[in-house]
Every structure is written in C-alpha cells, then in structure tokens.
Design a protein around this motif. Structure first.
Motif, PDB file in Angstrom:
ATOM      1  N   PRO A   1       0.803  -1.229   0.000  1.00 36.44           N
ATOM      2  CA  PRO A   1       0.000   0.000   0.000  1.00 36.44           C
ATOM      3  C   PRO A   1       0.830   1.271   0.000  1.00 36.44           C
ATOM      4  O   PRO A   1       0.429   2.284  -0.584  1.00 36.44           O
ATOM      5  CB  PRO A   1      -0.849  -0.132   1.267  1.00 36.44           C
ATOM      6  CG  PRO A   1      -0.126  -1.115   2.129  1.00 36.44           C
ATOM      7  CD  PRO A   1       0.534  -2.066   1.192  1.00 36.44           C
ATOM      8  N   ASP A   2       1.994   1.260   0.670  1.00 36.49           N
ATOM      9  CA  ASP A   2       2.847   2.448   0.645  1.00 36.49           C
ATOM     10  C   ASP A   2       3.321   2.740  -0.773  1.00 36.49           C
ATOM     11  O   ASP A   2       3.329   3.896  -1.219  1.00 36.49           O
ATOM     12  CB  ASP A   2       4.051   2.256   1.569  1.00 36.49           C
ATOM     13  CG  ASP A   2       3.655   2.277   3.044  1.00 36.49           C
ATOM     14  OD1 ASP A   2       2.888   3.169   3.430  1.00 36.49           O
ATOM     15  OD2 ASP A   2       4.117   1.402   3.790  1.00 36.49           O
ATOM     16  N   ALA A   3       3.722   1.674  -1.486  1.00 33.49           N
ATOM     17  CA  ALA A   3       4.146   1.852  -2.874  1.00 33.49           C
ATOM     18  C   ALA A   3       2.984   2.322  -3.743  1.00 33.49           C
ATOM     19  O   ALA A   3       3.170   3.113  -4.670  1.00 33.49           O
ATOM     20  CB  ALA A   3       4.715   0.537  -3.413  1.00 33.49           C
ATOM     21  N   ALA A   4       1.771   1.846  -3.420  1.00 33.93           N
ATOM     22  CA  ALA A   4       0.600   2.274  -4.183  1.00 33.93           C
ATOM     23  C   ALA A   4       0.362   3.771  -4.013  1.00 33.93           C
ATOM     24  O   ALA A   4       0.074   4.486  -4.987  1.00 33.93           O
ATOM     25  CB  ALA A   4      -0.630   1.487  -3.741  1.00 33.93           C
ATOM     26  N   LEU A   5       0.493   4.271  -2.790  1.00 37.07           N
ATOM     27  CA  LEU A   5       0.293   5.694  -2.559  1.00 37.07           C
ATOM     28  C   LEU A   5       1.412   6.521  -3.187  1.00 37.07           C
ATOM     29  O   LEU A   5       1.172   7.640  -3.672  1.00 37.07           O
ATOM     30  CB  LEU A   5       0.191   5.980  -1.058  1.00 37.07           C
ATOM     31  CG  LEU A   5      -1.056   5.414  -0.366  1.00 37.07           C
ATOM     32  CD1 LEU A   5      -1.019   5.702   1.122  1.00 37.07           C
ATOM     33  CD2 LEU A   5      -2.334   5.978  -0.983  1.00 37.07           C
ATOM     34  N   ASP A   6       2.628   5.989  -3.196  1.00 39.77           N
ATOM     35  CA  ASP A   6       3.720   6.674  -3.892  1.00 39.77           C
ATOM     36  C   ASP A   6       3.408   6.784  -5.378  1.00 39.77           C
ATOM     37  O   ASP A   6       3.636   7.835  -6.005  1.00 39.77           O
ATOM     38  CB  ASP A   6       5.036   5.917  -3.687  1.00 39.77           C
ATOM     39  CG  ASP A   6       5.578   6.055  -2.268  1.00 39.77           C
ATOM     40  OD1 ASP A   6       5.134   6.979  -1.544  1.00 39.77           O
ATOM     41  OD2 ASP A   6       6.437   5.235  -1.888  1.00 39.77           O
ATOM     42  N   ALA A   7       2.883   5.684  -5.957  1.00 38.45           N
ATOM     43  CA  ALA A   7       2.529   5.704  -7.375  1.00 38.45           C
ATOM     44  C   ALA A   7       1.383   6.678  -7.631  1.00 38.45           C
ATOM     45  O   ALA A   7       1.344   7.365  -8.664  1.00 38.45           O
ATOM     46  CB  ALA A   7       2.156   4.299  -7.851  1.00 38.45           C
ATOM     47  N   ALA A   8       0.438   6.764  -6.687  1.00 42.98           N
ATOM     48  CA  ALA A   8      -0.705   7.658  -6.851  1.00 42.98           C
ATOM     49  C   ALA A   8      -0.275   9.117  -6.891  1.00 42.98           C
ATOM     50  O   ALA A   8      -0.952   9.964  -7.500  1.00 42.98           O
ATOM     51  CB  ALA A   8      -1.713   7.432  -5.724  1.00 42.98           C
ATOM     52  N   ALA A   9       0.852   9.421  -6.256  1.00 44.09           N
ATOM     53  CA  ALA A   9       1.339  10.804  -6.261  1.00 44.09           C
ATOM     54  C   ALA A   9       1.713  11.267  -7.662  1.00 44.09           C
ATOM     55  O   ALA A   9       1.791  12.475  -7.920  1.00 44.09           O
ATOM     56  CB  ALA A   9       2.540  10.927  -5.323  1.00 44.09           C
ATOM     57  N   ASN A  10       1.929  10.330  -8.575  1.00 42.37           N
ATOM     58  CA  ASN A  10       2.293  10.671  -9.953  1.00 42.37           C
ATOM     59  C   ASN A  10       1.097  10.674 -10.895  1.00 42.37           C
ATOM     60  O   ASN A  10       1.276  10.794 -12.109  1.00 42.37           O
ATOM     61  CB  ASN A  10       3.340   9.680 -10.472  1.00 42.37           C
ATOM     62  CG  ASN A  10       4.657   9.776  -9.721  1.00 42.37           C
ATOM     63  OD1 ASN A  10       5.134  10.876  -9.443  1.00 42.37           O
ATOM     64  ND2 ASN A  10       5.232   8.624  -9.394  1.00 42.37           N
ATOM     65  N   VAL A  11      -0.101  10.505 -10.351  1.00 39.26           N
ATOM     66  CA  VAL A  11      -1.312  10.456 -11.176  1.00 39.26           C
ATOM     67  C   VAL A  11      -2.043  11.791 -11.101  1.00 39.26           C
ATOM     68  O   VAL A  11      -2.351  12.278 -10.007  1.00 39.26           O
ATOM     69  CB  VAL A  11      -2.258   9.322 -10.717  1.00 39.26           C
ATOM     70  CG1 VAL A  11      -3.571   9.372 -11.494  1.00 39.26           C
ATOM     71  CG2 VAL A  11      -1.586   7.969 -10.903  1.00 39.26           C
TER      72      VAL A  11
ATOM     73  N   GLY B   1      -3.457   2.834   7.429  1.00 36.90           N
ATOM     74  CA  GLY B   1      -3.952   3.389   8.674  1.00 36.90           C
ATOM     75  C   GLY B   1      -4.853   4.598   8.550  1.00 36.90           C
ATOM     76  O   GLY B   1      -5.331   5.127   9.569  1.00 36.90           O
ATOM     77  N   ASP B   2      -5.113   5.048   7.330  1.00 41.48           N
ATOM     78  CA  ASP B   2      -5.949   6.235   7.142  1.00 41.48           C
ATOM     79  C   ASP B   2      -7.383   5.805   6.843  1.00 41.48           C
ATOM     80  O   ASP B   2      -7.864   5.938   5.722  1.00 41.48           O
ATOM     81  CB  ASP B   2      -5.379   7.091   6.000  1.00 41.48           C
ATOM     82  CG  ASP B   2      -6.142   8.398   5.807  1.00 41.48           C
ATOM     83  OD1 ASP B   2      -7.015   8.708   6.634  1.00 41.48           O
ATOM     84  OD2 ASP B   2      -5.850   9.099   4.810  1.00 41.48           O
ATOM     85  N   GLN B   3      -8.099   5.314   7.872  1.00 37.83           N
ATOM     86  CA  GLN B   3      -9.455   4.840   7.658  1.00 37.83           C
ATOM     87  C   GLN B   3     -10.385   5.990   7.288  1.00 37.83           C
ATOM     88  O   GLN B   3     -11.251   5.837   6.420  1.00 37.83           O
ATOM     89  CB  GLN B   3      -9.989   4.124   8.895  1.00 37.83           C
ATOM     90  CG  GLN B   3     -11.435   3.675   8.726  1.00 37.83           C
ATOM     91  CD  GLN B   3     -11.862   2.636   9.752  1.00 37.83           C
ATOM     92  OE1 GLN B   3     -11.043   1.905  10.275  1.00 37.83           O
ATOM     93  NE2 GLN B   3     -13.151   2.565  10.034  1.00 37.83           N
ATOM     94  N   ALA B   4     -10.219   7.143   7.911  1.00 38.66           N
ATOM     95  CA  ALA B   4     -11.086   8.285   7.611  1.00 38.66           C
ATOM     96  C   ALA B   4     -10.920   8.723   6.163  1.00 38.66           C
ATOM     97  O   ALA B   4     -11.906   8.997   5.460  1.00 38.66           O
ATOM     98  CB  ALA B   4     -10.772   9.441   8.559  1.00 38.66           C
ATOM     99  N   GLY B   5      -9.671   8.759   5.693  1.00 40.83           N
ATOM    100  CA  GLY B   5      -9.431   9.142   4.305  1.00 40.83           C
ATOM    101  C   GLY B   5      -9.995   8.127   3.337  1.00 40.83           C
ATOM    102  O   GLY B   5     -10.522   8.490   2.273  1.00 40.83           O
ATOM    103  N   ALA B   6      -9.882   6.861   3.692  1.00 41.78           N
ATOM    104  CA  ALA B   6     -10.406   5.796   2.822  1.00 41.78           C
ATOM    105  C   ALA B   6     -11.921   5.900   2.711  1.00 41.78           C
ATOM    106  O   ALA B   6     -12.494   5.812   1.616  1.00 41.78           O
ATOM    107  CB  ALA B   6     -10.005   4.431   3.368  1.00 41.78           C
ATOM    108  N   LEU B   7     -12.586   6.080   3.855  1.00 41.82           N
ATOM    109  CA  LEU B   7     -14.044   6.169   3.850  1.00 41.82           C
ATOM    110  C   LEU B   7     -14.504   7.394   3.072  1.00 41.82           C
ATOM    111  O   LEU B   7     -15.462   7.321   2.288  1.00 41.82           O
ATOM    112  CB  LEU B   7     -14.578   6.220   5.281  1.00 41.82           C
ATOM    113  CG  LEU B   7     -16.095   6.353   5.429  1.00 41.82           C
ATOM    114  CD1 LEU B   7     -16.816   5.201   4.742  1.00 41.82           C
ATOM    115  CD2 LEU B   7     -16.477   6.418   6.905  1.00 41.82           C
ATOM    116  N   GLU B   8     -13.844   8.519   3.262  1.00 44.25           N
ATOM    117  CA  GLU B   8     -14.210   9.741   2.538  1.00 44.25           C
ATOM    118  C   GLU B   8     -14.125   9.524   1.030  1.00 44.25           C
ATOM    119  O   GLU B   8     -15.008   9.937   0.278  1.00 44.25           O
ATOM    120  CB  GLU B   8     -13.291  10.885   2.960  1.00 44.25           C
ATOM    121  CG  GLU B   8     -13.597  12.204   2.265  1.00 44.25           C
ATOM    122  CD  GLU B   8     -12.635  13.310   2.673  1.00 44.25           C
ATOM    123  OE1 GLU B   8     -12.819  14.453   2.209  1.00 44.25           O
ATOM    124  OE2 GLU B   8     -11.689  13.037   3.448  1.00 44.25           O
TER     125      GLU B   8
END
Length: 401
Positions: A308-318, A344-351
């Motif tokens: 998931p950390d790598a996924a969020l790093d990749a998302a920063a380039n989208v 660990g960001d449940q609030a962000g995920a739900l939003e």
C-alpha cells in the motif's frame, strides 16, 4: 440465515476435499487465519488474503465474499437476462434456424452512432441504461450485418460484443462475458482488423482474470502484445494504444500471481508506448500515460503481499483531472482508498469511497474490491460509524457481528 465468508471457505474447501493445512499451503496464508474465518472468530480478512484464498479454491473473488450479481437490479424489466439471451442467441449459431427480421435494421451509419452512444454510456457508469439498450443493439447489429456485409459493420458489431462482455463481467457474469468475447473475436476477424482482434484479446484477458485464471489471462495478453508490437518509428497512435492496453492487461494477472517485477516491467513498456502515442481513444477504450500510471497503483496492491505504501507513492504521480473516463477515475480512487485504509488512514479511505459512491452509485455496487475493503473496515471498527455502516448496507455488506 447469514452465510459468512468462513462458511463459504469451509464449503468450497470440503467440496475440493482438502484440509485447512493444505488450503493454507496452496494460498500461502496462515492456517490460523483460515481456522478463525471458518469458526466465525473473524468475519473477514485483508483483500489480498481473500484473493489468495479464492485463487487456491479456484473461484472468483466475488463468489468467495458473497458479492451478489445484479441480474435483477440493473433494469426493472428483467435485468441482464435479456442481455444474456442476446449474447447467447441460439439463432446466431451455425446450423440453427434463426428468426426472420421483422423490421428493417438501422443503416450502418445509424447503427454506428448507436454503438458510440452505448460506449459513452458504459464509460460514464450508466449500467442500468446500457443494460436496457444492449440486447436490442446486439440484435440490430446482427441484422445490419446480414444486410450490409461490410468490414465497418463487423467492426461495430465487435465493439458491441466488447461492451456486452465488459458489462457482463462487471455485473458478476464472466461466463456470459466469455461467450461475448468469442463473438467479439469472430466479428473482428470478419472486419479484417488485427488491432480490433488485439482489443478482443485484451477483453478476454480481463474476463479470464475475473474467472481466477491468472496464468492464462497473462499469457494470452502478453503473446498478443508480442505479435502486435509496432515498429516504433512508424507506429500509429492506434497501434501503440492497442499494444499498450495488452501490456496493461498482462500486468494485472502477473501482479496477482506475486510477479510484481514482471508486472512493473510490462507497465514500463506500456508507459513508453503511451509517451509516444499521446492520449488515444480507439476501439472502445482509452490509452494515455495517466491510464498506465493508475495501473501502477492497482498492481502495487495486488498479490498476497500488497504494497500500500508503494501504491500511494505511485498515486502521487497520477493527475486525477486527466483521467478522461468517469468509470476509470472511480476504479482508480477505490484502489487509492484501499491503500489509504491499509496504511492506517481509515477516515481518508471512507471519505474517498463515499465520494466515489456519490458519483458512481451503479458502478460501485458491483465492485468486489470496494465491498471487500468496506468489510475489512467494518471488522476493524472500534466505534460505531454511521457513514461506514450506511455505505456497507448500500453495497450489500453485512456489518461484522
């Protein structure tokens, strides 16, 4: 009576006559996890664990998590059954007497316009509207092809079957989708268009992936990509787009099989093609650098050891604003929501999930990945969260007991 994931795991395991230890070994997950699921101590597991168990049990993820199909929901007058009957029309088979057309079919130009409108509806997430029009669109297409045996008509018929395959897969009916892809490839052959056949193989790879046939999904896409790889200095945008889509199709099952290095290499080649082609819309799909980069997020989350950390790093380039298809944007954001929750960001995920639901209420109801993430969030819930439970209810996910 509620049937839990553990109940389904036990039933599928016993049907295959394997022990909990054997299933754990095949899936490469802890046997303690399997025991707790089957005993009801745990209501769910991480989505990567569920994918591994589904693969080891040779079933679709949707069946394991109990995600319902929407056969009766998409349209009020029979749901997708009319589309199934149009895809699997006995009268279209060789040697079977078909029905005489009672009305003149639309002209090739009129019908092509209808196919384009249906394609736009699919990518906008209008599944109910599309399910209502696709059966007649398929029948009109076959009738038009009988009267106007031209490559253009066969091309549009292939694209219509591609829509039928895609909607069938999204709504939980990959077996119907497989038949639609067969018809799509047959029509593409009549159109004498190798690139159209390439898009058919890309669709087939996705169908095989949803059937849990990961090795075949990668193999058919990768071999077709090798066959259609264009000479770069003379490549057309359409050639690069089809080639790139096939590489993307091969990357996803590679990642699901924990071959992440192979998957990333395939996406690197796809992104190189996208840089050369620029944004392209061809053969009922889209291709761009952004399309490839969103898949890097998906690939990072796939397999038994999601990153998931790598996924969020990749998302920063989208660049989210550059995603041209609403459904594609929704799919990407569901992936990001999963990565947010797993870090660990449940609030962000739900939003983010609620945002996607507001924009794509039909689409999200048939997404097993979204349902699995919500179920995982429910199990970890420490205080009653009305927004989360409301979303779970609308997605057909029972709150953890």
């Amino acid at each position: 009576m509620k049937i839990s994931i553990g109940d389904r795991i036990r039933a599928l395991r016993e049907f295959r006559d394997i022990t909990q230890d054997q299933l754990a070994e095949r899936a490469e997950v802890s046997v303690d996890t399997i025991r707790k699921l089957e005993q009801g101590v745990r209501e769910s597991a991480r989505i990567n664990t569920l994918r591994a168990l589904a693969r080891a049990l040779d079933v679709q993820l949707e069946r394991l998590v109990g995600q319902p199909t929407v056969t009766k929901e998409l349209t009020p007058d029979g749901g997708l059954l009319a589309m199934r009957d149009a895809i699997q029309d006995p009268g279209s088979l060789p040697g079977v007497l078909g029905y005489v057309d009672l009305e003149d079919p639309p002209s090739p130009a009129e019908w092509a316009s209808q196919v384009q409108a249906a394609t736009d509806t699919y990518w906008a997430g209008g599944y109910s509207e599309l399910a209502a029009v696709l059966p007649q669109l398929l029948r009109d297409g076959r009738a038009t092809a009988r009267q106007h045996d031209t490559e253009g008509v066969w091309r549009d018929l292939a694209l219509t079957y591609q829509l039928a395959a895609s909607l069938s897969t999204q709504s939980g009916h990959p077996d119907w989708a497989y038949t639609a892809v067969e018809r799509q490839l047959a029509a593409a052959a009549r159109a004498s268009d190798p690139l159209l056949e390439g898009m058919g193989v890309s669709t087939l790879s996705w169908v095989l992936l949803r059937q849990g046939r990961w090795e075949q999904a990668r193999d058919v896409a990768e071999r077709k990509a090798d066959q259609l790889e264009p000479p770069r200095r003379r490549a057309t945008p359409d050639q690069l787009a089809v080639y790139g889509n096939l590489l993307i199709a091969a990357a996803t099952p590679a990642a699901r099989a924990d071959q992440h290095d192979d998957a990333m290499e395939l996406l690197t080649h796809a992104e190189s093609a996208a840089v050369q082609s620029g944004p392209v819309r061809a053969y009922g799909s889209a291709f761009s650098v952004t399309d490839v980069r969103t898949q890097r997020v998906n690939v990072a989350l796939a397999g038994t050891d999601g990153m998931p950390d790598a996924a969020l790093d990749a998302a920063a380039n989208v660049d989210l604003s550059s995603i041209s298809r609403p459904v594609h944007s929704a799919s990407y954001r569901v992936d990001v929501a999963q990565a947010k929750y797993q870090t660990g960001d449940q609030a962000g995920a739900l939003e983010l999930l609620l945002e996607v639901e507001a924009e794509q209420p039909q689409w999200i109801r048939v997404q097993a990945g979204a349902a699995a993430t919500v179920r995982e969030m429910l199990e970890a819930e420490r205080r009653r969260n009305g927004a989360l439970r409301g979303l779970a209810s609308r997605l057909g996910v029972d709150p953890a007991l």
